[in-house]
Design an enzyme around this catalytic site. Structure first.
Site, PDB file in Angstrom:
ATOM      1  N   VAL A 116      60.214  28.141  21.132  1.00 49.24           N
ATOM      2  CA  VAL A 116      58.919  28.713  21.736  1.00 49.24           C
ATOM      3  C   VAL A 116      58.225  29.432  20.632  1.00 49.24           C
ATOM      4  CG1 VAL A 116      58.161  29.694  23.392  1.00 49.24           C
ATOM      5  CG2 VAL A 116      60.003  29.002  23.967  1.00 49.24           C
ATOM      6  N   ASP A 117      58.670  30.086  19.965  1.00 45.99           N
ATOM      7  CA  ASP A 117      57.998  30.260  18.776  1.00 45.99           C
ATOM      8  C   ASP A 117      57.441  29.260  17.360  1.00 45.99           C
ATOM      9  OD1 ASP A 117      58.020  33.239  18.914  1.00 45.99           O
ATOM     10  OD2 ASP A 117      59.297  33.368  17.347  1.00 45.99           O
TER      11      ASP A 117
END
Length: 395
Positions: free
Chosen positions: A163-164
């Site tokens: 996600v980052d």
């Protein structure tokens, strides 16, 4: 040849991955990115090898300035840097930039032409806006962990901060869109990206099915719940591959290649719906055919005949992958003393940008004196600020 963002100034208050990885994209496109950290360093500098890996991967070619933003003199320096910036990026804890008077509203009131961009964990407008957010929380609350793992096992996170990393690319895309608007119309903008929204959006096909049917997907391990065989694991003599061949023509071709022309006419496997309903016996038959083959032999058999397959590869194998080598994804970054270490460039090819800067991620405060001198501070002022620990000058 000029890089696309040559002459563009970016002030990066980011830490860890989402914001620094986005500004790494901007640096690779030619922007001058000034990384602003506390005099004690951003959090990634104090968490060992993992933190060092983050710093090396996402801060190549930037200039580093160390400031104490709790001190009015440090804030004054930050404001002077921002005054000459085109883009300001931050992902600090909710409320931190507001406490310094460096939040979007304050900065854009003084500099309406700036693009001010924020990455947060849960968005800036909902009930969780003040919660600290990391990749794992977004994976948990977006449904990613709900659909990841074996059917009879516990929910699993994806094996890296997906996600980052995805948020960084989304963030860079939005920042570039805002900057194009600035170029065309002379107007600044405010960009917001949240890890939670990105995590949900990454699951577009799953959400598309949910919105169509109202049925929540469930964990099913490898493979896909509504098509088969699709991303299914086939153990080999020396490892494993994954195979996808769920359309009628591709399934028939797969069966021919493994000497099982009888399978498409088997009532258990005649249609995709039949194969999904009978996935366990389907995998038993297919895996028996691949078990005597090496991964290389299986890959040659399938990919040479138009069937989608992939070898399950460890990092040492990926590093030596001839396609990765041909792409030049891994490059050597140069330290100030001339030594080098391997790292990665951005995963795209743009003639005008080349591979981006090859200078290594900067040491804490490495460019503080240089940047402050360029912004009007004389040597005596810099010495005094360093003595007062308002700035850090690096090791």
């Amino acid at each position: 040849m000029s890089a696309p963002l040559e002459g563009v100034r970016v002030i990066d208050f980011g830490q860890f991955i989402a914001a620094p990885a986005a500004t790494q994209v901007l640096a690779d496109l030619g922007a001058d990115v000034i990384k602003v950290e506390p005099v004690t360093g951003e959090a990634a500098r104090i968490i060992g090898v993992y933190g060092e890996a983050i710093l090396r991967t996402y801060n190549r070619g930037k200039r580093a300035v160390a400031l104490d933003l709790k001190d009015p003199r440090g804030r004054a320096i930050a404001e002077r840097l921002i005054a000459e910036a085109d883009i300001v990026v931050q992902n600090l804890r909710p409320g931190v930039m507001e406490s310094f008077g460096l939040d979007a509203a304050s900065v854009r009131a003084k500099h309406p032409g700036v693009v001010y961009a924020t990455v947060s964990g849960f968005g800036l407008h909902g009930p969780s806006r003040n919660r600290p957010g990391l990749d794992i929380a977004a994976q948990a609350e977006s449904g990613i962990m709900w659909v990841t793992g074996a059917a009879d096992g516990e929910p699993q996170r994806v094996g890296f901060p997906v996600v980052d990393a995805a948020a960084a690319h989304v963030f860079a895309q939005a920042v570039l869109g805002a900057f194009v608007r600035k170029l065309r119309f002379g107007l600044g903008d405010e960009v917001e990206v949240s890890l939670l929204e990105v995590a949900v959006h990454l699951q577009g096909p799953n959400w598309g099915e949910f919105l169509l049917t109202g049925k929540s997907p469930s964990r099913c391990g490898n493979g896909q719940p509504n098509i088969a065989p699709a991303a299914d694991l086939m153990p080999t003599l020396d490892g494993a591959i994954v195979v996808s061949a769920y359309s009628p023509q591709h399934f028939a071709r797969l069966c021919t290649l493994i000497g099982r022309d009888d399978m498409p006419s088997d009532p258990r496997f005649a249609t995709n719906e039949d194969r999904v309903a009978n996935r366990a016996p389907l995998l038993t038959e297919l895996r028996a055919a691949f078990a005597p083959l090496t991964s290389d032999a299986a890959m040659e058999l399938l990919t040479g005949n138009g069937v989608v397959a992939g070898r399950i590869s460890g990092y040492d194998e990926v590093f030596k992958n001839p396609d990765i080598d041909a792409a030049g994804l891994f490059i050597e970054a140069t330290e100030p003393g001339g030594s080098t270490h391997p790292t990665m460039r951005s995963p795209w090819h743009l003639d005008s940008a080349g591979d981006g800067p090859r200078t290594a991620a900067p040491r804490l405060g490495e460019h503080t004196a240089e940047v402050l001198s360029a912004h009007g501070y004389d040597p005596a002022e810099i010495t005094d600020l360093a003595a007062a620990r308002v700035i850090g000058l690096g090791a």
